[in-house]
Design an enzyme around this catalytic site. Structure first.
Site, mmCIF file in Angstrom:
data_model
loop_
_atom_site.group_PDB
_atom_site.id
_atom_site.type_symbol
_atom_site.label_atom_id
_atom_site.label_comp_id
_atom_site.label_asym_id
_atom_site.label_seq_id
_atom_site.Cartn_x
_atom_site.Cartn_y
_atom_site.Cartn_z
ATOM 1 N N ASN A 68 -59.873 -82.264 3.652
ATOM 2 C CA ASN A 68 -59.192 -83.546 3.514
ATOM 3 C C ASN A 68 -59.404 -84.150 2.145
ATOM 4 O O ASN A 68 -60.447 -83.971 1.514
ATOM 5 C CB ASN A 68 -59.640 -84.518 4.609
ATOM 6 C CG ASN A 68 -60.782 -85.413 4.163
ATOM 7 O OD1 ASN A 68 -60.559 -86.456 3.524
ATOM 8 N ND2 ASN A 68 -62.003 -85.000 4.455
ATOM 9 N N CYS A 129 -68.662 -89.088 -1.100
ATOM 10 C CA CYS A 129 -67.324 -88.556 -0.900
ATOM 11 C C CYS A 129 -66.897 -87.720 -2.109
ATOM 12 O O CYS A 129 -66.905 -88.201 -3.237
ATOM 13 C CB CYS A 129 -66.311 -89.670 -0.681
ATOM 14 S SG CYS A 129 -64.671 -89.002 -0.412
ATOM 15 N N LYS A 165 -75.594 -91.922 3.456
ATOM 16 C CA LYS A 165 -74.887 -90.676 3.772
ATOM 17 C C LYS A 165 -74.980 -89.713 2.595
ATOM 18 O O LYS A 165 -74.544 -90.021 1.485
ATOM 19 C CB LYS A 165 -73.429 -90.953 4.124
ATOM 20 C CG LYS A 165 -72.727 -89.697 4.614
ATOM 21 C CD LYS A 165 -71.519 -90.011 5.447
ATOM 22 C CE LYS A 165 -70.860 -88.763 5.959
ATOM 23 N NZ LYS A 165 -69.628 -89.049 6.681
ATOM 24 N N GLY A 266 -66.728 -85.314 14.496
ATOM 25 C CA GLY A 266 -65.506 -85.419 13.715
ATOM 26 C C GLY A 266 -64.529 -84.335 14.082
ATOM 27 O O GLY A 266 -63.651 -84.515 14.937
#
Ligand SMILES: Cc1cc2nc3c(=O)[nH]c(=O)nc-3n(C[C@H](O)[C@H](O)[C@H](O)COP(=O)(O)OP(=O)(O)OC[C@H]3O[C@@H](n4cnc5c(N)ncnc54)[C@H](O)[C@@H]3O)c2cc1C
Ligand SMILES: Cc1cc2nc3c(=O)[nH]c(=O)nc-3n(C[C@H](O)[C@H](O)[C@H](O)COP(=O)(O)O)c2cc1C
Ligand code: FES
Lengths: 318, 266
Positions: A68, A129, A165, A266
């Site tokens: 993604n 990310c 994270k 997820g």
């Protein structure tokens, strides 16, 4: 038999938690996940201001999992209060972990301060990310010092529990985990997507993701995520939300044994849809019954150690 | 389930109205009426489009020039070029057991899935009244295709240049007064669908609507297309919803969310 989890003073009725970025755009969507069995939820990472994200295609599946490059779209922390209110109202017994991100420490601080006023139970700091590299440079979680500074800065402005994270795309996740712990993190979420990776359509002769590259998750990430959780568990005392390729109960049990206390769900949603939560929790219960384990906490970190005590294995074989 | 895009050659392009072109592909997608695909224009964007006419050999996708990506698609994509098709996805239209006669109401680019449903219904021996609405005569699409299937076609235009002058929902009111109808199906502007849904529910006729929300993944993972307050996903539990259920959603006919997730009033 107990499958509920006490995590940073929060009570999760079962260990499954929706991972950030899955079904997390609206409060109603996350409430629906709870109605289908998730123990708690993580909202989609929000920055301070609205973000459109990348054009489609943004989320694709391939043989080995998911890729993604949504590009951290979101309505912005400033505008999202109503989504958290909807959720808190409907799911008072299922903790809300609110994920925030920022290009700078200042932006993160502002997000955390606004979140202090929202009905959320815990903050997740998305330092990891891989899909917005061009825009923001290397994620904080790729550097021990940046992780330390950002964690310390947010620790100063909030009393809510913080989970940092982490990224799997580092050579030293244990060191980074220690930095987060030393600077005030109450927990770790391990891990975000790996890569970035790429898919090419040979007929079109082009990468399929509009961003060309994207974070890889699902099956392909599982062994790496498992190792990351194992390594973090060895290095820190704070509890871990294990995330990455947990698709079936067996994956979940491996993650618990590696050292995860909660399980970020997820890609399982892509294969089992909303049944994923119950399937995983039920599978853990079945395993506990078979092995004569009464509390899920006993499973956490069980894979660490030397010789096995064979007398404790398989106590109630079917 | 999720899929990767498949590069399909555009075999034919028909200009069916001033702002809608139908793209024909040689592929049986085995989609059910009401389902949609993501259409990928490499280097531009990927957008959801309903399945229109389909048979053993072909699938037709009717694409309106509605913005950046679709405008470029209209301008640049020629016969022989390829588009990436990902899907089919989403829920399907349901024909009630024993239905004898149904009405389908398509508004603008909501008409293609109505044609797909009409194909299915007529093949099952169900009579179909097709109400096609548009701003003017030139914008009416697929009239001949519905006729070819044996549907009774009723037109409605804002300016009266073809058929009824006014709203297609007024044509529906009249049909429901005069005939015994076993199912009502609609796709088009959302306010029109709210009206249709209310008529169907008031008359206790089985009714389905097909909604549109901003989509990213198309297969139920990202949560971009969710409806308040149930939290259902329009790409997965939708796009087709039973009218009664759709009306329980406070956002139906009121608001939608854009690519950021920000609420936009209708
Ligand atoms: C299930 C479904 C079926 C559809 N079927 C058809 C069809 O058969 N024929 C047809 O012409 N149109 C159809 N649409 C609408 C079509 O997807 C939009 O017109 C198209 O996305 C416009 O893209 P754009 O870049 O040209 O427009 P933009 O300039 O991006 O915006 C114009 C409008 O299109 C909407 N839009 C843009 N991208 C998306 C997206 N990824 N998902 C949803 N909406 C988007 C925007 O919200 C805005 O309202 C359908 C939409 C959905 C959700
Ligand atoms: C579509 C998609 C969007 C995601 N968005 C976010 C996000 O906003 N913030 C974040 O911290 N992680 C995000 N992630 C990463 C997931 O939370 C998770 O860490 C990763 O996907 C591994 O879990 P999985 O293998 O079960 O997918 C996203 C993942 C996907 C597939
Ligand atoms: S578009 Fe991703 S969940 Fe519907």
């Amino acid at each position: 038999m107990n499958v509920s989890v006490d995590f940073c003073g929060l009570k999760f009725p079962n260990p499954t938690v929706v991972a950030s970025g899955y079904l997390g755009v609206t409060g109603a969507s996350l409430a629906r996940c709870v109605e289908h069995g998730s123990g708690g939820v993580t909202s989609k990472t929000l920055f301070l201001e609205p973000r459109k994200g990348h054009p489609n295609p943004t989320v694709l599946t391939f043989q080995g999992g998911v890729i993604n490059a949504v590009g951290l779209s979101g309505e912005g922390v400033k505008n999202a209060k109503h989504e958290f209110e909807v959720y808190a109202d409907r799911c008072p017994d299922n903790p809300m972990i609110a994920s925030i991100g920022g290009a700078t420490i200042e932006e993160l601080i502002e997000c955390a301060e606004i979140m202090n006023e929202y009905p959320i139970d815990m903050l997740e700091l998305n330092f990891s990310c891989p899909n917005v590299h061009d825009e923001m440079g290397r994620p904080f979680a790729c550097d021990p010092q940046m992780t330390a500074d950002a964690t310390a800065a947010i620790r100063k402005v909030t009393k809510k529990p913080i989970s940092v994270k982490l990224s799997p795309n580092v050579a030293n996740i244990g060191v980074i985990a220690k930095q987060a712990e030393a600077n005030g993190a109450d927990a770790l979420t391990v891990v975000n997507t790996m890569g970035p990776g790429m898919l090419i359509d040979i007929d079109m002769r082009r990468p399929i993701l509009s961003n060309k590259v994207g974070g890889v998750s699902g099956h392909a990430l599982k062994p790496i995520a498992l190792r990351c959780v194992y390594e973090c568990y060895q290095n820190v005392k704070i509890p871990i939300i294990a995330t990455g390729g947990i698709i079936q109960a067996k994956d979940a049990i491996e993650m618990l044994m590696a050292g995860g206390s909660l399980l970020g769900i997820g890609s399982a949603l892509i294969y089992y849809d909303m049944a994923a939560f119950d399937k995983i929790t039920d599978g853990i219960r079945d395993f506990m019954k078979k092995e004569g384990i009464n509390d899920i906490e006993e499973l956490v970190g069980m894979a660490h150690g030397d010789m096995i005590d064979h007398s404790k294995l398989d106590q109630n074989p079917d | 389930m999720a899929y990767l895009p498949v590069a399909l050659k555009v075999e034919e392009i028909r200009q069916d109205s001033p702002n809608l072109k139908t793209y024909v592909f040689k592929r049986n997608l085995r989609a059910k009426p009401g389902q949609f695909v993501m259409v990928w224009v490499p280097g531009v964007d990927e957008v959801p489009m309903s399945i229109g006419w389909q048979d053993e050999e072909e699938v037709h996708i009717g694409i309106a020039d509605a913005g950046d990506c679709t405008h470029l698609l209209h301008e640049k994509i020629k016969v022989g070029d390829k588009l990436g098709i990902r899907g089919p996805y989403g829920s399907v239209f349901n024909l009630p057991e024993g239905a004898k006669k149904i009405v389908v109401i398509g508004g603008g680019y909501g008409t293609p899935p109505m044609l797909s449903l009409a194909q299915d219904a007529t093949a099952k021996g169900i009579e179909v009244i097709a109400i096609i609405g548009a701003r003017s005569k030139d914008y009416i699409i697929y009239e001949d295709w519905f006729k070819k299937l044996g549907c009774e076609v009723k037109l409605s235009t804002d300016d009266g240049s073809a058929g009824h002058k006014g709203y297609s929902t007024e044509v529906l009111e009249k049909v429901l007064e005069e005939e015994k109808i076993d199912g009502i199906y609609t796709c088009g502007p959302e306010l029109m669908m709210v009206n249709v849904a209310k008529q169907g529910v008031a008359k206790d006729i089985y009714t389905e609507v097909s909604l549109e929300r901003y989509m990213k993944c198309g297969f139920g993972a990202c949560g971009q297309c969710c409806m308040d307050n149930t939290g259902i996903r329009i790409c997965k539990e939708g796009p087709v919803l039973e009218a009664k259920y759709a009306l329980e959603h406070p956002e139906f006919g009121k608001y939608t969310r854009g690519p950021e997730g920000i609420i936009e009033e209708m």
